[in-house]
Design a protein around this motif. Structure first.
Motif, PDB file in Angstrom:
ATOM      1  N   PRO A 166       0.887  -1.159   0.005  1.00 51.42           N
ATOM      2  CA  PRO A 166       0.139   0.118   0.095  1.00 51.42           C
ATOM      3  C   PRO A 166       0.841   1.153  -0.044  1.00 51.42           C
ATOM      4  N   SER A 167       2.160   1.181   0.294  1.00 54.24           N
ATOM      5  CA  SER A 167       2.975   2.395   0.262  1.00 54.24           C
ATOM      6  C   SER A 167       3.371   2.738  -1.098  1.00 54.24           C
ATOM      7  N   VAL A 168       3.165   1.998  -1.984  1.00 49.20           N
ATOM      8  CA  VAL A 168       3.439   2.357  -3.422  1.00 49.20           C
ATOM      9  C   VAL A 168       2.485   2.846  -4.189  1.00 49.20           C
ATOM     10  N   GLY A 169       2.392   4.186  -4.488  1.00 50.00           N
ATOM     11  CA  GLY A 169       1.279   5.085  -5.120  1.00 50.00           C
ATOM     12  C   GLY A 169       1.482   4.906  -6.574  1.00 50.00           C
ATOM     13  N   THR A 183      -5.837   9.078  -1.343  1.00 46.18           N
ATOM     14  CA  THR A 183      -5.755  10.803  -1.446  1.00 46.18           C
ATOM     15  C   THR A 183      -4.134  11.126  -2.127  1.00 46.18           C
ATOM     16  N   ARG A 184      -3.224  10.034  -1.952  1.00 41.28           N
ATOM     17  CA  ARG A 184      -1.962  10.286  -2.745  1.00 41.28           C
ATOM     18  C   ARG A 184      -1.106  11.063  -1.641  1.00 41.28           C
ATOM     19  N   GLU A 185      -1.403  11.122  -0.630  1.00 42.58           N
ATOM     20  CA  GLU A 185      -0.468  11.803   0.367  1.00 42.58           C
ATOM     21  C   GLU A 185       0.898  11.209   0.444  1.00 42.58           C
ATOM     22  N   PRO A 186       1.697  11.947   0.290  1.00 39.89           N
ATOM     23  CA  PRO A 186       3.344  11.691   0.279  1.00 39.89           C
ATOM     24  C   PRO A 186       3.699  10.977   1.679  1.00 39.89           C
ATOM     25  N   LEU A 187       4.495   9.917   1.513  1.00 43.05           N
ATOM     26  CA  LEU A 187       4.984   9.288   2.721  1.00 43.05           C
ATOM     27  C   LEU A 187       5.520  10.217   3.662  1.00 43.05           C
ATOM     28  N   VAL A 188       6.436  11.061   3.283  1.00 43.47           N
ATOM     29  CA  VAL A 188       6.819  12.166   3.894  1.00 43.47           C
ATOM     30  C   VAL A 188       6.805  13.587   3.430  1.00 43.47           C
ATOM     31  N   PRO A 189       6.540  14.781   4.101  1.00 43.59           N
ATOM     32  CA  PRO A 189       6.221  16.075   3.664  1.00 43.59           C
ATOM     33  C   PRO A 189       7.174  16.292   2.840  1.00 43.59           C
ATOM     34  N   TYR A 190       6.915  17.388   1.770  1.00 40.55           N
ATOM     35  CA  TYR A 190       7.825  17.789   0.963  1.00 40.55           C
ATOM     36  C   TYR A 190       9.119  18.309   1.564  1.00 40.55           C
TER      37      TYR A 190
END
Length: 451
Positions: free
Chosen positions: A359-362, A381-388
């Motif tokens: 599930p971590s692979v978008g 939601t395609r929220e990144p694994l870590v913030p920009y």
């Protein structure tokens, strides 16, 4: 070669590094560089004897792996004959390297200006474009990287630019297509392409076409995420450049020389720029070398007018001899075709299968030996694994992923929310599958941070 443990030697290397070496892109007291004892083929090893499968190709440049015997021999032979010579002279290694590169570049990019690396290649390409057009501005994309020197880093569209960006470099940035994180509210690749081209042309219109010297694009952006442009985009940029008399510069520093399963990524899109920058894979990084491939029209600008630029080591004989040997090896061993086959038959299917289970692979994207996995907290939601531009505690999920890969013997290439799969282009299928199995394990760690 079987690595032999030499922990005391490793400790000495590490101590000298920590005492005297100032590392790039790093807070000096917060890093812990691995002491490397040796490398061969697709592997390197430390002084404890632990081997790592290099899934980062150094910094995406060892396209033929480490210590290829034919290239090493060519460097040794050149050193015995002529270690160095000034760039104003005709030297066999330099001439032959230029000929072999020009044979492979698209269109009429037949003149080669040699530099020491990719960043100064970009610097000189921009200088040539400005002198050719007499215009000041250069357009480049967000989500891009063009090097660490002054002009190149100001062209860069990621946070590495920020500390050096004075706003006086004559650079205007725009959004290039990237459907997964579209800035154009597109739902299809066709929409993304059309809207990105409209955005680019509108940007030019509002900047004033007569002020724009060049558009600089990575053919396929590298560290920003290996985002393949949609069909028709690069051709559309070419048309826009022709319409307004703008120089089209393609940056192939990372994508060139077999990385994409073609000699250049431009070959995938049947597009010919006016200038093309290269480095890295041209000689697998064995000796520093970069350059600019120049069209006939731009070369003619400097036929009777001196080009005001040069480098002491332009076309260094050792570097050029390494390039000649590298290009010859790639041809003889079918390395470009090998990379294409592995990308189509092994890497692509394997990564898509991993994406189904983790599930971590978008998103999975790539070609040849040039792939990226977009890692997310939430697929919907395609929220990144870590913030920009995350650092410290905020970057923990990516750090944990990378640590898992290294613990299992694979050295990954990670950047923000992506892990890249960029091993040597001549990696064996067995080695590749070994690395992909470790990636499977490391993704399980990333999965722990998903929602």
């Amino acid at each position: 070669m079987t690595p032999q443990p030499h922990p005391q030697a490793g400790a000495a290397v590490k101590a000298a590094d920590r005492a005297h070496v100032f590392h790039s892109w790093s807070a000096q007291e917060l890093i812990d560089p691995l002491a490397v004892a040796g490398a061969e083929g697709s592997y390197f090893w430390d002084y404890d004897g632990k081997r790592y499968l290099d899934f980062s190709s150094g910094l995406v440049y060892t396209n033929i792996g480490y210590q290829h015997p034919k290239v090493v021999a060519a460097i040794q032979e050149q050193a015995a004959t002529m270690t160095t010579f000034a760039p104003a002279f005709a030297v066999e290694a330099r001439s032959e390297a230029a000929r072999l590169i020009a044979e492979r570049t698209p269109g009429d990019l037949d003149k080669i200006f040699f530099t020491n690396a990719g960043a100064d290649a970009v610097e000189h390409a921009v200088r040539m474009a400005r002198l050719h057009t007499g215009r000041p501005k250069v357009l480049s994309a967000y989500r891009s990287y063009h090097g660490g020197t002054q002009q190149a880093v100001n062209l860069t569209g990621d946070p590495r630019r920020w500390a050096s960006d004075s706003g006086t470099a004559g650079v205007v940035r725009f959004w290039a297509p990237f459907l997964y994180r579209s800035r154009f509210y597109a739902e299809t690749e066709e929409q993304e392409c059309a809207r990105a081209l409209e955005h680019l042309e509108t940007t030019i219109a509002f900047e004033g076409p007569a002020t724009v010297a060049a558009i600089v694009l990575e053919t396929i952006p590298g560290t920003a995420g290996i985002m393949l442009p949609p069909a028709g985009y690069l051709a559309g940029v070419r048309e826009i450049c022709d319409k307004y008399g703008i120089v089209f510069v393609l940056d192939e520093v990372m994508a060139g020389f077999g990385r994409t399963g073609t000699w250049f990524a431009a070959d995938l899109y049947d597009v010919v720029p006016d200038l093309m920058t290269f480095a890295k894979g041209v000689n697998s990084g064995y000796v520093p070398l970069g350059g600019v491939a120049i069209s006939g029209e731009i070369a003619a600008t400097f036929a009777e007018r001196p080009y005001p630029g040069g480098l002491t080591y332009s076309g260094h004989p050792l570097a050029c001899a390494a390039a000649v040997a590298t290009l010859t090896v790639m041809e003889e061993e079918g390395i470009v075709e090998h990379a294409a086959r592995l990308g189509t038959d092994v890497v692509g299917p394997a990564l898509r299968e991993l994406a189904e289970r983790h599930p971590s692979v978008g998103e999975v994207r790539g070609t040849g030996m040039f792939w990226a996995l977009e890692l997310v907290r939430n697929r919907e939601t395609r929220e990144p694994l870590v913030p920009y531009n995350a650092s410290g505690q905020a970057a923990t999920p990516m750090a944990a992923f990378a640590a898992s890969a290294k613990a299992h013997g694979v050295w990954p290439f990670v950047n923000m929310n992506r892990t890249h799969v960029v091993p040597p282009c001549n990696i064996s299928e067995a080695e590749l599958k070994e690395g992909l199995a470790v990636l499977d394990t490391a993704l399980s760690v990333a999965d722990e941070y998903t929602q």
